[in-house]
Enzyme design. Sequence first.
Site, PDB file in Angstrom:
ATOM      1  CG  ASP A 164      -1.751   1.224   1.383  1.00 12.59           C
ATOM      2  OD1 ASP A 164      -2.648   1.402   0.547  1.00 12.59           O
ATOM      3  OD2 ASP A 164      -1.514   2.017   2.320  1.00 12.59           O
TER       4      ASP A 164
ATOM      5  CD  GLU B 192      -2.423   2.645  -3.395  1.00 15.22           C
ATOM      6  OE1 GLU B 192      -3.517   3.214  -3.563  1.00 15.22           O
ATOM      7  OE2 GLU B 192      -1.855   2.560  -2.288  1.00 15.22           O
TER       8      GLU B 192
END
Length: 439
Positions: free
Chosen positions: A245, A286
């Site tokens: 993330d 990401e």
Amino acid sequence: MPDASRTLVLCAALLLAACQGAPPAAAPAAQTGAAVRAIGGPHWWNDRVFYEVFVRSFADSTTGPLANDGVGDLPGLIERLDYLNDGDPATTTDLGITGIWLMPINPSPSYHGYDVTDYYGIQPQYGTRADFERLLAECHKRGIQVIVDLVLNHTSSEHPYFKRALAGDPKYRDWYLFVDPDKVPDTLGPWNEIVWQKIGDQRFFGMFWSGMPDLNYRNPEVTAEAYRIADFWLDEMHVDGFRLDAIRHLIEDGEVMIDTPDTLAWLKGFEAHVHSGGRNPLVVGEVWTHTETVSDYVQQGTLDAAFEFDLAGAILDAADSGTRDKLQYALGNVVASYPANQFASFVTNHDEDRIASVLRQDPAKLKLAAALLLTGPGVPFLYYGEEIGQIGAKPDEMIRNPMPWTDGTNGGFTAAARPWERLQKGFETRNVAAQSADP
């Protein structure tokens, strides 16, 4: 005869041409000659279709200690695995997915879990370590690989390490980024947001908000802890990889807070570590920006794959407008920019308005978006509920609503009086049972 990658691009153009009643244009020059990449790849993830699951919203278990409390959990997901893949290739009643990405399952004070308080634990509302181990076994038995969200950029402000840092523990003080309260930089973040946060009279760096203090990866002890966390999930919990993330913000360099050379160098070391000892996990990141920057992370060996945001936008544009130009360019760009298919294709995810809402619930446009995603290059990721046209638009809770399984009370998600969040309107027709029964 064109090679396989160019064929995929032309197939996408043909799909759009069918909608427009016009012949497809030639593939862009980026797809010819040496720049063309071969279809497929040498890795296990290249023949997978992943399904993103928000455990809280997928299915509340019907038996056991967590049953019918209004919150989705790991036993509930196990109960519904046959919908995703029943393990029998001869059947056609399941979705046939072969990979699952679990949004954060660690203990956290928030509903979404992206502020972790224990990287080695399971969110009690979702179940136990034994429940997770049973989920892994059931998935692997069906040929489903499982990757988990790993939130390395920051912890929760409730994490014991940060609490010790606030209390002045010299060991953990340097695990985060504190500054003299009288000398706080006036630097803003990439979105002009405040990044120097305040708790009491102390000031620290938190890219996203005060509840998510950033970790200091210039401290080798922090890196060692990240490696221990990864080893735990790979070697003890037996996951098949990680979704990282917000990793373009991992290490800042003064006012530069995105894509720094130190970030890429750290990730390259992490990638080497998790692939050591014969391990071969998928590490997908990401990196929310344009193809030219995203592809650098993969080309430089810092990630196995990364999510393709430009391609996602182009698929939505093509499905909505019925025109092919943006998609044709995006397909040519990604094919030329990455090692063979080492990127994660998708249309929307847990941070974006759902496809059905963006495309105004138009069945033809939804089918076209799905066809473009699933016949195009890359490793496709589907967000739960997209396959039934589940609607949802910001705020975030409204794009992470419970999954409707039937037209009954609470959409069959739970037998509790109230689910943790209300279902979207129209679930009486947009649900798994209704659509499974419709040829």
